[in-house]
Design a protein around this motif. Structure first.
Motif, PDB file in Angstrom:
ATOM      1  N   ALA A   1       5.114  -2.222 -10.240  1.00 34.86           N
ATOM      2  CA  ALA A   1       4.614  -3.052 -10.944  1.00 34.86           C
ATOM      3  C   ALA A   1       2.597  -2.259 -10.850  1.00 34.86           C
ATOM      4  N   ARG A   2       2.149  -2.835 -11.765  1.00 41.82           N
ATOM      5  CA  ARG A   2       1.199  -2.755 -11.538  1.00 41.82           C
ATOM      6  C   ARG A   2       0.600  -3.648 -11.339  1.00 41.82           C
ATOM      7  N   GLY A   3      -0.080  -4.124 -10.207  1.00 40.49           N
ATOM      8  CA  GLY A   3      -0.838  -5.575  -9.490  1.00 40.49           C
ATOM      9  C   GLY A   3       0.579  -6.498  -9.093  1.00 40.49           C
ATOM     10  N   SER A   4      -0.075  -7.112  -7.840  1.00 40.52           N
ATOM     11  CA  SER A   4       0.879  -7.766  -7.033  1.00 40.52           C
ATOM     12  C   SER A   4       1.766  -9.177  -7.734  1.00 40.52           C
TER      13      SER A   4
ATOM     14  N   THR B   1       1.092  -0.656  -0.418  1.00 43.55           N
ATOM     15  CA  THR B   1      -0.341   0.089   0.199  1.00 43.55           C
ATOM     16  C   THR B   1       0.894   1.003  -0.177  1.00 43.55           C
ATOM     17  N   LEU B   2       0.042   2.521  -0.640  1.00 47.74           N
ATOM     18  CA  LEU B   2       1.064   3.145  -0.645  1.00 47.74           C
ATOM     19  C   LEU B   2       0.718   4.476   0.266  1.00 47.74           C
TER      20      LEU B   2
ATOM     21  N   LYS C   1       2.671  -1.246  -7.925  1.00 50.62           N
ATOM     22  CA  LYS C   1       3.147  -2.030  -6.174  1.00 50.62           C
ATOM     23  C   LYS C   1       4.603  -1.563  -6.335  1.00 50.62           C
ATOM     24  N   PRO C   2       5.046  -0.509  -5.684  1.00 48.75           N
ATOM     25  CA  PRO C   2       6.842  -0.252  -5.790  1.00 48.75           C
ATOM     26  C   PRO C   2       7.257  -0.866  -5.429  1.00 48.75           C
ATOM     27  N   VAL C   3       8.554  -1.690  -5.752  1.00 42.08           N
ATOM     28  CA  VAL C   3       9.406  -2.255  -5.594  1.00 42.08           C
ATOM     29  C   VAL C   3      10.879  -1.382  -4.646  1.00 42.08           C
TER      30      VAL C   3
END
Length: 286
Positions: free
Chosen positions: A201-204, A161-162, A185-187
């Motif tokens: 990335a977009r999505g888990s 979560t951001l 989803k930031p890494v």
């Protein structure tokens, strides 16, 4: 005898420290007017329960030189040497405070700046424990070995979560809102001792795939050294799914993958739902 002292930014709590035969110096965590000792009278589950319930982020306090001096005095009283491993000096003054206190214990206390936190600091401690148990090196030689090997530690995490990055002022409200809408989803990683975003990335599922790509890009995991995974929040479901999706990384190299709950130092900023991997890479950092 060589003793190991570590701060609770490693997410090692008092019970685990006692089981490992090491010593813990807890960081203070405050929710409003209530102050707790991380890993002593505030466990990781309790921390996340309070984090979720409170609108304001908790505050953590660096460990001051006086607390280090007190601990060094006790640990060296029987003639022992001490290896003290701390949270990254780029994230806190805790390391500098430990160095200040250690000046009174010349050739007795050796302070190591992990240049890391959370499970990245944990695996450096695990390596220190291994070296002490092997009994082949002096305390100063172990410090030298840890300073050398810490350069190859990689800590990579996918943030669920951001919300908490926004609360902490690390991203703007607009970026957080847009990111949540698009399921970004930031890494993140710890680079040169500081937390940095290294991808998104977009999505888990894509986040998990990106985590695998980042692991491969840094040369892969050196299974001859400690490695662990971690999760933030009250459930490890996301981490278990990641381990299933990335089975090829582990299945021919190890019988089991250690799983630990992330605590307050990093948990404050990423919130629940993050998953992380920490390991010594095969590629030497330059």
């Amino acid at each position: 005898m060589i003793k190991i002292l570590i701060d609770s930014a490693s997410d090692i709590d008092l019970k685990e420290a006692e089981e490992k035969g090491i010593y813990l110096l807890p960081i203070e965590v405050s929710f409003g007017e209530d102050t707790y000792l991380d890993g002593v009278n505030l466990n990781h589950n309790e921390f996340f329960e309070k984090l979720i319930e409170n609108d304001e982020l908790p505050k953590t306090s660096q460990i001051n030189p006086y607390r280090f001096e007190e601990e060094f005095e006790k640990l060296t009283a029987d003639g022992s040497s001490v290896i003290c491993i701390t949270l990254s000096s780029k994230l806190s003054s805790t390391y500098n405070n430990a160095v200040t206190a250690a000046k009174k214990f010349k050739n007795k206390v050796f302070v190591v700046d992990s240049l890391n936190a959370c499970i990245g600091e944990r695996i450096l401690c695990d390596l220190a424990i291994r070296l002490v148990e092997e009994g082949k090196l002096s305390a100063s030689e172990i410090k030298e070995k840890l300073d050398q090997k810490k350069e190859t530690i990689e800590l990579l995490a996918v943030v669920g979560t951001l919300k908490y990055l926004k609360k902490g002022g690390r991203i703007s409200s607009v970026v957080a809102f847009t990111g949540e809408m698009l399921s970004i989803k930031p890494v993140v990683s710890i680079v040169n001792g500081q937390v940095k975003m290294v991808g998104k990335a977009r999505g888990s599922k894509k986040g998990n795939n990106l985590l695998v790509e980042k692991i491969e890009a840094c040369g892969g995991i050196d299974f001859n050294y400690p490695y662990v995974t971690g999760y933030s929040g009250l459930s490890d479901d996301f981490l278990k799914k990641y381990l299933e999706d990335s089975a090829a990384l582990w299945q021919h190299n190890t019988d089991s993958v250690p799983i630990y709950q992330i605590g307050s130092t990093i948990g404050t900023h990423v919130g629940p739902g993050a998953i992380a991997v920490a390991f010594f890479s095969k590629r030497v950092k330059k």
